[in-house]
Write an enzyme that holds these catalytic residues in place. Structure first.
Site, short mmCIF file in Angstrom:
data_model
loop_
_atom_site.label_atom_id
_atom_site.label_comp_id
_atom_site.label_asym_id
_atom_site.label_seq_id
_atom_site.Cartn_x
_atom_site.Cartn_y
_atom_site.Cartn_z
N ASP A 207 12.54 22.12 -0.58
CA ASP A 207 11.35 21.47 -1.13
C ASP A 207 10.21 22.49 -1.25
O ASP A 207 9.14 22.19 -1.78
CB ASP A 207 10.94 20.23 -0.32
N GLU B 295 12.58 27.72 12.13
CA GLU B 295 11.54 28.39 11.33
C GLU B 295 10.37 28.81 12.21
O GLU B 295 9.80 27.99 12.95
CB GLU B 295 11.06 27.45 10.20
O1 KIV Z 1 12.13 24.37 1.64
C1 KIV Z 1 12.63 25.44 2.00
O2 KIV Z 1 12.80 26.39 1.23
C2 KIV Z 1 13.05 25.54 3.40
C3 KIV Z 1 13.49 26.88 3.91
C4 KIV Z 1 12.42 27.88 3.87
C5 KIV Z 1 14.14 26.79 5.22
O3 KIV Z 1 13.02 24.59 4.10
#
Ligand code: KIV
Length: 268
Positions: free
Chosen positions: A46, A184
């Site tokens: 997202d 993260e």
């Molecule tokens: O939305 C995204 O790209 C993510 C990653 C950075 C883990 O959740």
């Protein structure tokens, strides 16, 4: 040679056997290249809202947008496992909503798995989606959909009690049936502890080198996002911004000069 499509159980078995590289993609041309390069997991994150649509958070991203991007990526991915991210409000209100929206990413988006944020508070939801035979990737630490509560994009899990909470979150996600877990923006020591404790692979972003895999936003590693806005953990592997600027300026110059198109580029 035809490569065997990566599955969620195959990813789970990679723990301890090989490191797992994961990149985001939001469209077919980039997904095709990642797939050709042998990236085993493509995440339709997202983050599309921030790096493609220019929002300042992921919160406005809708299910319809995620279905659209996931379908484009899935169509271009023969080898990689395609993980569709569940956007804000697609799984927080009720388990029923969460199941229906996870199902949409599989049925309409052709994803192979879904990802959602949250530890203990999302465990019941993860279990319900896994019970529909949809593989789930968890995501804890800095969860961007929590930006309003967190007050910004900051490192999480610093200090004993925060670290303990994150460990409990990680165990809850594994217990609920997830096949992998994104960590993260957490201290690298904590990421190692979680990685050693879990039997599912951990995929780090800003979590040091001790996780089972690494995920990056593809626009960041290709140099398509402003360097000044990039977090410390991003490494740029290319400078597409300069390459694109140079090409676009050359095209515009040629059009102004009347040097494009040439005879060879015209029909007789
Ligand atoms: O939305 C995204 O790209 C993510 C990653 C950075 C883990 O959740």
């Amino acid at each position: 040679m035809k490569r065997v499509k990566i599955t969620a159980p195959a990813v789970a078995k990679m723990k301890g056997a090989r490191k797992i590289s994961v990149l985001t993609a939001y469209n077919a041309p980039i997904a095709r290249l990642l797939d050709r390069a042998g990236v085993p997991i493509i995440l339709v994150g997202d983050s599309v809202g921030m790096v493609e649509a220019g929002y300042d958070s992921t919160l406005p991203v809708t299910m319809d947008e995620m279905v659209y991007h996931t379908r484009a990526v899935a169509r271009a991915s023969e080898y990689a496992l395609v993980v569709g991210d569940m956007p804000f409000l697609s799984y927080q209100v009720s388990i029923e909503d969460a199941k229906r929206n996870a199902g949409r990413l599989i049925k309409e988006g052709s994803a192979d798995a879904v990802k959602l944020e949250g530890g203990r508070r999302s465990a019941e939801t993860i279990r319900a989606i896994c019970d529909m035979d949809v593989p789930v990737m968890g995501h804890i630490g800095l969860t961007p959909q929590s930006v309003l509560r967190l007050g910004g994009y900051k490192v999480q899990g610093r200090g004993g009690s925060e670290a303990e909470i994150l460990m409990e979150d990680a165990l809850a996600v594994e217990e609920a049936g997830a096949f992998a877990l994104v960590l993260e923006c957490i201290p690298e020591g904590l990421a190692v502890e979680i990685t050693e404790k879990l039997s599912i692979p951990t995929i780090g972003i800003g979590a040091g080198s001790g996780t089972d895999g690494q995920v990056m936003v593809v626009n960041d590693i290709l140099g398509l996002t402003a360097e000044a806005d990039s977090p410390k953990f991003v490494r740029r592997y290319a400078d597409l911004e300069t390459i694109i600027l140079t090409a676009v300026e050359a095209f515009t110059r040629d059009v102004i000069k009347g040097a494009f198109p040439s005879g060879k580029e015209s029909y007789k």
